[in-house]
Design an enzyme around this catalytic site. Structure first.
Site, PDB file in Angstrom:
ATOM      1  CE  LYS A   1     -10.968  28.941 -16.684  1.00  0.00           C
ATOM      2  NZ  LYS A   1      -9.770  28.190 -17.123  1.00  0.00           N
TER       3      LYS A   1
ATOM      4  CB  SER B   1      -7.885  27.312 -13.880  1.00  0.00           C
ATOM      5  OG  SER B   1      -7.881  27.518 -15.285  1.00  0.00           O
TER       6      SER B   1
ATOM      7  CB  SER C   1      -6.997  25.042 -17.226  1.00  0.00           C
ATOM      8  OG  SER C   1      -6.051  25.474 -16.285  1.00  0.00           O
TER       9      SER C   1
END
Lengths: 108, 466
Positions: free
Chosen positions: B83, B161, B185
């Protein structure tokens, strides 16, 4: 459980505001006599109005237009509602926040 | 000769066996996944940076090490994606946000360093919702490189996210990815994209070098093809780090020894989900029937706490401190989602007493949930109440009356672990998810139960046709 998890910000704020209504009504009743004698004084700004004004002062930007301010107002109303919920939760003096804080010294 | 397509959807163990059997080299494997990242990554808005040069250097080193008898373990030579909130030396770390699109944090986060030491190969920095969703996004178009698209249905959201971490694993662009979760997330994109995700206990994995949204709630964890893969990755990244004072010294080892005994003791929430999408409900009930084959069931009630007010206040307060600079500098106005541009202002005025009271209540939540969950290997709930929303609709408008259990918020408040596995499909051909939530530091119980479910089903072996 009546968790507010599933409510939108507006729904949540509305329900908490509804819960607080009796207190507001008592205050309004007590001050009603005094207000009758006065002639149409301008309504004082609400806490959210004051907060919104403070935000405009502190983070002034021409892009803070009416739509932006409406979004921020909604957030402020949510926070005010959360604040009531948190204050209403019964805590004892011994309930600590659980911070992780340690004394620190540089390794020598 | 090109590597076979099925390797794109193979487990870490399968890829490791191929490497050791010399069916392919680490460099060939890296090139295979780098090509897929470059070909399909933009299609799903899944990738920010393909780290080809670094990946090939790391893969060549993995080949040399293996040839020299230095086998670093199950992740040796396995490509992965991170990420894009994890610092990576020499590569931009954007946090999904336009103001940082060229910013380089010239250091490796602890998780990146540990994966390198385990022989894993960094193949790409994966897309994410700007500022990890901390500004309150309400729809999918909330990242500087576009909305995360779901490989199962490209007109639907990938979740957030950790958008790219979910979609890249789902599309077979990397064998595994690292995501982060403050409140949902990892679990949401893994659930929406039909892959397996582990949210470790708070403090289990160092956050050094990761963007801080909320210091007291942020967690890092793997998104993989299988529960077993999640255990292998967790084994490499967990453990105390002197650079993150919240990281715990409690040891983590996977596979666990001894294994949690069967029949597993699972719990259902006494107050189940208020209303689930019909396919989500049906798939959950079908999953329970599978679990009945090797588990007994009890019931627990979710203790009565103002979870949403606690989590909202803590995240808002810490986010306001972490990102006030974006307001004062005017950088917030560069964010992609209009609602994110004004999503931090109000939080600047959260009273200190509210934050402290929320922290006090959180401590009570931790004790109450631990008390409720004691005696069970896991609590079983649907991961999300619906499948992924269409890309062009606000989340709340799509959700309508469908609401989950609230356990995601409660468990994140308490910092306890969870694992999601795919358990079927719903409308528009989109996956649904099944979650196991456990007591603090019970990751191995969750992995063991989830692995048993995956032994009995093949949902985790399905993949989108690309």
């Amino acid at each position: 459980m009546s968790s507010p998890d599933r409510l939108s910000r507006r729904e949540f704020a509305g329900r908490v505001a509804a819960g607080a209504a009796p207190l507001t009504s008592i205050a309004a009743f007590e001050s009603a006599g005094a207000q009758e004698k006065k002639v149409a004084e301008p309504k004082p700004p609400s806490p959210v109005d004051r907060q919104l004004e403070l935000i405009q002062q502190q983070y002034s930007d021409k892009r803070l237009d009416a739509a932006a301010l409406a979004e921020i107002r909604e957030d402020l109303e949510t926070q005010a509602a959360r604040s009531l919920v948190l204050s209403a939760f019964r805590l004892t003096n011994g309930d600590e926040p659980g911070y992780v804080v340690r004394a620190w010294r540089k390794d020598e | 000769m090109p590597l076979p397509l099925e390797l794109a959807f193979a487990s870490i163990r399968t890829l490791g066996q191929g490497l050791r059997a010399k069916q392919f080299s680490a460099v060939e494997l890296a090139a295979f996944f780098l090509d897929r990242l470059e070909k399909f990554g933009p299609r799903f808005n899944a990738v920010v940076t393909v780290t080809r040069e670094r990946a090939l250097v790391e893969a060549a080193q993995a080949d040399r090490d293996l040839a020299g008898g230095n086998d670093r373990g199950p992740l040796h030579g396995i490509p992965y994606g991170a990420k894009d909130l994890l610092a990576t030396r020499g590569i931009p770390t954007t946090w999904g946000a336009a103001p940082y699109r060229t910013r380089v944090i010239d250091d490796d986060a602890t998780v990146i360093r540990r994966l390198r030491e385990a022989g894993a190969v960094l193949a790409g920095e994966l897309s994410m919702v700007e500022i990890a969703g901390g500004m309150g996004y309400k729809q999918a178009n909330a990242s500087f490189n576009g909305p995360g698209l779901n490989p199962w249905n490209e007109k639907s959201w990938s979740g957030g996210s950790s958008s790219g971490s979910g979609s890249a694993v789902s599309a077979g662009l990397v064998p595994f990815a690292i995501g982060s979760e403050t409140s949902g997330s990892i679990m949401t994109p893994a659930g929406y994209c039909g892959v397996t995700g582990l949210r470790p206990t708070y403090g289990r994995v160092s956050r050094q070098g990761a963007m801080a949204l909320c210091w007291t709630m942020d967690k890092l964890g793997p998104i993989c093809r299988t529960a077993d893969d999640c255990g292998l990755v967790a084994n490499a990244i967990a453990g105390h780090d002197p650079l993150d004072e919240t990281s715990v010294s409690r040891q983590y080892r996977y596979p666990p020894e001894p294994l949690p005994a069967r029949p597993f003791k699972l719990a259902l929430l006494r107050e189940p989900a208020r209303k689930l999408q019909p396919d989500v409900q049906a798939n959950f009930e079908a999953a329970l029937k599978v679990l009945e084959g090797f588990a007994s069931f009890g019931e627990v009630g979710l203790p009565d706490f103002p979870y949403s007010a606690v989590v909202g206040t803590i995240i808002g307060s810490e986010m306001s401190a972490a990102f006030e600079g974006m307001l004062t500098s005017g950088q917030v106005w560069e964010l992609a989602a209009p609602e994110d541009r004004v999503g931090a202002h109000a939080a600047m005025l959260i009273p200190a007493k509210d934050y402290i009271n929320a922290c006090r209540i959180r401590k009570l939540i931790q004790k109450a949930l631990d008390d409720k969950f004691a005696g069970f290997d896991a609590v079983v709930v649907p991961t999300v109440a619906t499948v992924a929303p269409p890309i062009d609709r606000e989340f709340r408008a799509y959700q309508g009356d469908f609401r989950g259990t609230g356990l995601t918020v409660a468990a994140n408040a308490a910092g306890i672990p969870a694992m999601t596995v795919p358990n079927g499909f719903g409308e528009r051909g989109l996956p649904t998810g099944l979650s196991f939530v456990g007591r603090a530091f019970d990751e191995n119980r969750l992995i063991t139960v989830a692995a048993a479910y995956q032994e009995a089903t093949n949902w985790h072996q399905r993949h989108p046709d690309l």
